[in-house]
Scaffold this motif. Structure first.
Motif, PDB file in Angstrom:
ATOM      1  N   UNK A   1      -0.074   8.285  -7.957  1.00 60.31           N
ATOM      2  CA  UNK A   1      -1.225   8.003  -7.098  1.00 60.31           C
ATOM      3  C   UNK A   1      -0.841   6.995  -6.014  1.00 60.31           C
ATOM      4  N   UNK A   2      -1.648   6.977  -4.944  1.00 55.53           N
ATOM      5  CA  UNK A   2      -1.520   5.913  -3.948  1.00 55.53           C
ATOM      6  C   UNK A   2      -2.109   4.640  -4.550  1.00 55.53           C
ATOM      7  N   UNK A   3      -1.376   3.532  -4.412  1.00 60.47           N
ATOM      8  CA  UNK A   3      -1.763   2.295  -5.086  1.00 60.47           C
ATOM      9  C   UNK A   3      -1.669   1.090  -4.159  1.00 60.47           C
ATOM     10  N   UNK A   4      -2.458   0.089  -4.476  1.00 61.35           N
ATOM     11  CA  UNK A   4      -2.264  -1.259  -3.959  1.00 61.35           C
ATOM     12  C   UNK A   4      -1.587  -2.031  -5.077  1.00 61.35           C
ATOM     13  N   UNK A   5      -0.361  -2.465  -4.847  1.00 65.21           N
ATOM     14  CA  UNK A   5       0.406  -3.079  -5.938  1.00 65.21           C
ATOM     15  C   UNK A   5       1.247  -4.240  -5.427  1.00 65.21           C
TER      16      UNK A   5
ATOM     17  N   UNK B   1      -5.035  -9.248  -2.719  1.00 62.81           N
ATOM     18  CA  UNK B   1      -5.790  -8.903  -1.513  1.00 62.81           C
ATOM     19  C   UNK B   1      -5.293  -7.569  -0.963  1.00 62.81           C
ATOM     20  N   UNK B   2      -5.741  -6.443  -1.527  1.00 62.57           N
ATOM     21  CA  UNK B   2      -5.318  -5.142  -1.009  1.00 62.57           C
ATOM     22  C   UNK B   2      -5.898  -4.898   0.373  1.00 62.57           C
ATOM     23  N   UNK B   3      -5.325  -3.960   1.143  1.00 61.47           N
ATOM     24  CA  UNK B   3      -5.852  -3.664   2.471  1.00 61.47           C
ATOM     25  C   UNK B   3      -7.347  -3.360   2.436  1.00 61.47           C
ATOM     26  N   UNK B   4      -8.059  -3.882   3.422  1.00 61.64           N
ATOM     27  CA  UNK B   4      -9.513  -3.745   3.490  1.00 61.64           C
ATOM     28  C   UNK B   4      -9.896  -3.636   4.961  1.00 61.64           C
TER      29      UNK B   4
ATOM     30  N   UNK C   1       0.876  -1.173   0.000  1.00 60.39           N
ATOM     31  CA  UNK C   1       0.000   0.000   0.000  1.00 60.39           C
ATOM     32  C   UNK C   1       0.908   1.217   0.000  1.00 60.39           C
ATOM     33  N   UNK C   2       1.118   1.810  -1.182  1.00 62.66           N
ATOM     34  CA  UNK C   2       2.175   2.814  -1.317  1.00 62.66           C
ATOM     35  C   UNK C   2       1.914   3.751  -2.487  1.00 62.66           C
ATOM     36  N   UNK C   3       2.705   4.772  -2.592  1.00 64.56           N
ATOM     37  CA  UNK C   3       2.632   5.716  -3.704  1.00 64.56           C
ATOM     38  C   UNK C   3       3.383   5.135  -4.893  1.00 64.56           C
ATOM     39  N   UNK C   4       2.857   5.346  -6.090  1.00 64.00           N
ATOM     40  CA  UNK C   4       3.509   4.838  -7.294  1.00 64.00           C
ATOM     41  C   UNK C   4       3.329   5.820  -8.448  1.00 64.00           C
ATOM     42  N   UNK C   5       4.262   5.764  -9.376  1.00 69.02           N
ATOM     43  CA  UNK C   5       4.202   6.584 -10.587  1.00 69.02           C
ATOM     44  C   UNK C   5       4.249   5.681 -11.809  1.00 69.02           C
ATOM     45  N   UNK C   6       3.496   6.043 -12.845  1.00 67.74           N
ATOM     46  CA  UNK C   6       3.524   5.276 -14.089  1.00 67.74           C
ATOM     47  C   UNK C   6       2.974   6.124 -15.230  1.00 67.74           C
TER      48      UNK C   6
END
Length: 248
Positions: A24-28, A47-50, A13-18
């Motif tokens: 954006x903040x992403x689940x990756x 299974x991203x944070x929920x 659960x972190x910030x990412x660029x593409x």
């Protein structure tokens, strides 16, 4: 077994660029995890944070679980203050994965913890972490190059599930600056590095489930023995859940 077992894998659960424009903040999750599970015959789902209250419902639908690597756990979870080298925690991920782990153990869902995932298993069981290994072992061999994986030798402990799957000492991919401090009650150390660092933990077979954690990153190498063990046990679970009730 009917169909491929469904293996859930937790995410960062972190910030990412593409794309040159998006930030954006992403689940990756690194693609290596997906390929690792798929090559062993599992059907992989992220299974991203929920909401932790939903962990039981998710675990009910899974045949197996992989707790992926990633950010440092919050030291408050094991009663310590942050070391200067401990990264900022990700509370939503910590809460979600602790709830998911508890739900999987309660239901007997086979699971494999990788790096952070093994550390999460230890903290959940009441153990502690060494927040900066170089201060304890006197070298940087577990994380010699930040952002890249190195190899070192691990030796499984005879009589454990880890040793059943990996019976001989072998080189593994490593990238971690933290490790197990006190082993949590109910867990056993099932592999060590040459410097004594705990490299694998597991719940004994007598606990009624397949629950193994490793400090290294098996998804970064061609050795599929651990994940094949997970997928095999997940397939058995799927087969049991698909079997008709007696007299049905």
């Amino acid at each position: 077994m009917t169909g491929q077992p469904l293996i859930g894998v937790t995410t960062y659960s972190t910030r990412a660029r593409w794309g040159g424009v998006w930030d954006r903040h992403c689940s990756l999750l690194p693609t290596a995890y997906a390929r690792y599970v798929q090559r062993a015959g599992g059907l992989m789902v992220l299974l991203p944070p929920d909401n932790p209250a939903l962990a039981g419902a998710v675990a009910e639908r899974l045949d197996g679980l992989v707790l992926a690597g990633g950010e440092d756990l919050d030291p408050a979870l094991y009663g310590e203050r942050p070391h200067p080298r401990t990264a900022a925690p990700v509370p939503e991920r910590d809460r979600w994965e602790l709830a998911l782990l508890a739900a999987a153990l309660e239901r007997g869902v086979p699971l494999l913890g990788i790096c952070r995932g093994m550390q999460l298993m230890n903290v959940h069981a009441g153990g502690t972490l060494n927040q900066h290994l170089p201060e304890t072992v006197g070298h940087k061999g577990h994380n010699p190059r930040v952002g890249d994986f190195a190899d070192h030798l691990v030796e499984p402990v005879a009589g454990t599930v880890t040793a059943h799957l990996m019976p001989a000492p072998c080189d593994v991919a490593t990238h971690h600056h933290q490790g197990v401090g006190k082993v949590g009650p109910g867990l056993i150390a099932s592999a060590h590095a040459e410097d004594g660092t705990v490299e694998a933990l597991e719940y004994p077979w007598g606990q009624g489930c397949f629950a193994v954690g490793v400090q290294w990153h098996p998804e970064m190498r061609d050795d599929l023995r651990l994940v094949r063990g997970l997928v095999e046990m997940a397939g058995r679970r799927r087969g049991r859940s698909a079997a008709p009730a007696a007299g049905g």
